[in-house]
Design a protein around this motif. Structure first.
Motif: not given
Ligand SMILES: N[C@@H](CCOP(=O)(O)O)C(=O)O
Length: 419
Positions: A265-284, A331-339
């Protein structure tokens, strides 16, 4: 953001400029004439398309919350409690310790039932009424069931929820129960529950309101709109990165759609799009595996385990929408421990922000990525926290300090404090 571009031309199936489009084969469908969750032709995921995409000026300045953004939604109003309009907290101690230019927390636990699911349900239950279905149903690790039960109750509809037995936090079961859902405790994990409820929905037994339903994601899209507006109004720019916990990957898909629509729609420039960074638990962590291995699909994990029960999911149904979202935004995706999750939950609590374990994964993920040099020191980051601390009182009590027994008189209390 070159892939999955949106079209603005309405096909004959469109109803008032709104239609459903398959993300795999591009087939289009009328939005409300029939119950449909995936493509009739290829079983691909569907997304809601609009003839007209709004820009910032089209949003309703007299409202705050999901329905402020009705110009980006299929209806003017929904079955509402109301939802959205959640705070964007600053967390100065975490910001300094993690070492980024700006760190903000979008606390979706402040929605009416205590999670972001309310944003999806206000739209989803409205659609259910439009289509004229009888019973609403979902599989759930807890929050979806609480939201479905409350919004179903609000809409005067029957609700059925399937929960993995023994794996749902107490607060969430209590919510579903009191709001009047029929609760089935399934001998299996969340993914088994979703398989069953999809079968039931396919047989016409109920209307599915998990995030496989594309209308749910339309409501959740407003998280992105709100973050961008709040951050811009307070900081004068858009955030470089949005980190979020990933379970069924609905929010990752919804935020990506939000950004694509704003760019179109022109409301956001392509270079203004935030990097989506997904986080999951290591066991899942099937999404992290797919990102790391460069796959365009996830391989289902049959055995998943984590203290963060809200994201204890081995087969994220929105992966075909979410994987491109992470990749196309850089963006990226990263796994973290329960602790690491529990440590982040404590750190947020020490800044006054009370979240359930899964929510704290976003902070734990940014902390890890900053240490690894993947998140830069000059970045402005928003972490999404998806559910309230009281959703999982047992986890909160375990992460917090032990109450101290004292005698029932002032002298005894003073002695205890001084000892
Ligand atoms: N964490 C979710 C799992 C279901 O996800 P959904 O977004 O597809 O409904 C829950 O709260 O049940």
């Amino acid at each position: 953001m070159t892939s999955l571009e949106l079209t603005a031309e309405a096909p004959p199936e469109a109803d008032d400029g709104v239609w459903l489009s398959c993300i795999e084969c591009g087939e289009s469908f009328a939005p409300f004439d029939d119950v449909r969750y995936t493509c009739d032709d290829c079983d691909g995921l569907l997304e809601v398309r609009y003839e007209d995409l709004p820009t910032w000026d089209d949003f309703d300045d007299d409202q705050w919350g999901v329905w402020r953004y009705s110009a980006a939604l299929p209806f003017e109003e929904g079955v509402s409690l109301p939802e959205g309009g959640t705070p964007l907290h600053d967390v100065p101690r975490l910001e300094e310790e993690i070492g980024v230019d700006r760190l903000r927390v979008k606390h979706e636990g402040m929605n009416p039932t205590g999670s972001f699911k309310d944003r999806g349900m206000t739209v989803g239950v409205r659609v259910a009424k439009e289509i004229g279905v009888g019973r609403l149903a979902c599989a759930s690790t807890g929050n979806t069931s609480a939201a479905l039960a409350a919004y179903g109750a609000r809409g005067g509809m029957e609700t059925l929820v399937l929960l993995p037995a023994g794996k749902v936090a107490a607060g969430k079961v209590a919510q579903a129960s009191l709001h009047g859902a029929r609760i089935l405790e399934v001998d299996g994990n969340f993914d088994t529950c979703l398989d069953i409820v999809q079968d039931l929905a396919g047989m016409g037994e109920a209307y599915l309101l998990n995030s496989l339903n594309p209308f749910r994601l339309e409501g959740q899209k407003t998280i992105g709109l709100e973050i961008l507006e709040q951050f811009r109004d307070e900081e004068g720019s858009y955030p470089d990165r949005i980190a979020l916990p990933v379970g069924n990957a609905g929010n990752t898909a919804a935020l990506y759609k939000c950004f694509r629509e704003l760019v179109e729609s022109g409301a956001l420039d392509e270079d203004e799009v935030p990097k989506l960074t997904g986080v999951q638990a290591e066991g899942s962590a099937p999404m992290v595996e797919a990102i790391e291995k460069g796959w365009d699909h996830v391989e289902r994990w049959d055995h998943v385990e984590t203290r963060a029960t809200a994201i204890r999911i081995g087969n994220p149904v929105n992966a075909p929408k979410a994987l491109p979202g992470i990749r196309e935004t850089g963006g990226t995706a990263v796994a973290v421990t329960d602790d690491e999750i529990t440590a982040a939950q404590r750190d947020l609590a020490e800044e006054g922000v009370g979240v359930e374990p899964a929510s704290a994964a976003s902070i734990a993920g940014v902390r890890k990525l900053r240490k690894e040099g993947i998140v830069d020191a000059d970045e402005e980051v928003v972490c999404l926290t998806t559910g309230h601390l009281l959703k999982d009182p047992d986890a909160a009590a375990e992460a917090g300090s032990e109450p101290e027994p004292v005698p029932g008189d002032t002298e005894g209390v003073l002695d205890h404090l001084r000892s």
